[in-house]
Scaffold this active site. Structure first.
Site, short mmCIF file in Angstrom:
data_model
loop_
_atom_site.label_atom_id
_atom_site.label_comp_id
_atom_site.label_asym_id
_atom_site.label_seq_id
_atom_site.Cartn_x
_atom_site.Cartn_y
_atom_site.Cartn_z
CG ASP A 1 -2.53 0.77 0.86
OD1 ASP A 1 -2.15 1.85 0.02
OD2 ASP A 1 -2.92 0.52 1.72
CG ASP B 1 -4.25 5.31 -0.07
OD1 ASP B 1 -3.29 4.52 -0.35
OD2 ASP B 1 -4.99 6.06 0.03
CG HIS C 1 -9.84 6.89 2.98
ND1 HIS C 1 -8.71 7.60 2.05
CD2 HIS C 1 -8.97 5.42 3.03
CE1 HIS C 1 -7.58 6.74 2.06
NE2 HIS C 1 -8.20 5.74 1.95
CG HIS D 1 -7.26 7.52 6.88
ND1 HIS D 1 -6.66 7.11 7.58
CD2 HIS D 1 -7.10 6.55 5.43
CE1 HIS D 1 -6.10 5.57 7.47
NE2 HIS D 1 -6.54 5.46 5.89
CD GLU E 1 -7.51 1.41 2.38
OE1 GLU E 1 -6.60 1.25 1.70
OE2 GLU E 1 -7.70 2.71 2.42
CO CO Z 1 -6.21 4.02 1.34
#
Ligand code: CO
Length: 307
Positions: free
Chosen positions: A94, A105, A165, A173, A198
């Site tokens: 990640d 992200d 998020h 977040h 995700e």
């Molecule tokens: Co994330």
């Protein structure tokens, strides 16, 4: 969101795509997790330069998470971590890139003996179905329902207490949560925002717990601290990372203090509430977790995948 902000998101995403392409080619069983994390973090800065990131450059938006098997999220190797990747491991990579606080992200999962290919496929398919729905204007509850349905149809469970998020400047977040299961949440994605979706698929029950272990931290609320090393660390992270997560191993590289002094400093900053820890999140022992993640930008009426 103005054009400059949208450009920063797009560039962060473009750099991240290249970082991921490179990482997918270079990660191999036998490598140490520390080496994998350091290579990825270094490639963020290098590819940032290559792709024309502005003067402060492209930086990791958070320490590379390399969570293996039942570890679902928030594991980053320590500076003396000797763990090596095994062929049978299911590793979630990640990664985040930020340009001046604007974050992209993304995450992918690798398993070299292919025993868990179906689980990885379940997470990836859930992600692509969720992205398609997001583009049609579905509520976050509906997106969650689609993720749950896709993962269950493949014989796995979504992890209910992990979610996608919003992404805000300097805030990894941000609300709303984009759930990985059905919820009565009618909120819709809104123009002028970025989001990360995700899904996590598991052969466990679909619930993670906090472990005692943490190598990732973030600034919470700066307060007066007495210990001189705590003050030094606090000043450094406020300047260098602002409110984005950082790794203890980064401090080890960048600050001239002993391991003991750094540990004392972190302990005092945690105790006083200046920083918070992100404990490693785990499924039940022996269970396996796969993850897929992408970021999207909702700008001028259109949703595009930035990475
Ligand atoms: Co994330």
């Amino acid at each position: 969101m103005d054009e400059k902000e949208a450009e920063n998101y797009a560039l962060a995403g473009k750099i991240l795509q290249k970082v991921v392409q490179k990482a997918k080619k270079s990660i191999e069983p036998g490598q140490k997790l520390l080496e994998i994390a350091q290579n990825i973090e270094k490639s963020i800065e290098e590819l940032g330069k290559e792709l024309g990131a502005p003067k402060k450059g492209a930086k990791p938006a958070f320490p590379v998470n390399l969570s293996i098997n039942e570890n679902a999220a928030h594991y980053t190797p320590d500076f003396e971590d000797e763990t090596a990747l095994k062929e049978s491991d299911v590793i979630k990579v990640d990664v985040g890139v930020h340009i001046d606080g604007y974050i992209a992200d993304t995450a992918f999962t690798l398993n070299f003996d292919n025993k868990h290919a179906k689980m990885i496929e379940a997470a990836e398919e859930a992600l692509s179905n969720a992205l398609a729905l997001a583009k049609e204007g579905a509520s976050v509850g509906k997106i969650g329902a689609e993720i749950e349905k896709t993962i269950k149809a493949k014989g796995f469970n979504p992890i209910q207490n992990l979610s996608g998020h919003g992404l805000k400047r300097w805030e990894q977040h941000a609300p709303p949560s984009i759930p990985n299961n059905e919820r009565k949440d009618e909120r819709k994605l809104e123009d002028g925002n970025a989001y990360a979706i995700e899904p996590f698929a598991t052969n466990g029950e679909g619930w993670v717990r906090e472990s005692q272990q943490a190598g990732i931290f973030a600034l919470e609320e700066p307060r007066q601290v007495r210990n001189q090393y705590a003050r030094e660390v606090l000043g450094f992270i406020a300047e260098e990372y602002q409110t984005l997560p950082f790794a203890e191993r980064w401090l080890q590289e960048k600050l001239e203090m002993s391991d003991f002094q750094r540990k004392i400093a972190l302990r005092e900053l945690l105790k006083s509430g200046c920083i918070r820890a992100f404990p490693v999140l785990r499924e039940a022992p022996g269970k396996i977790v796969a993850q897929a993640e992408k970021s999207i930008l909702f700008h001028k009426g259109k949703i595009t995948e930035i990475c």
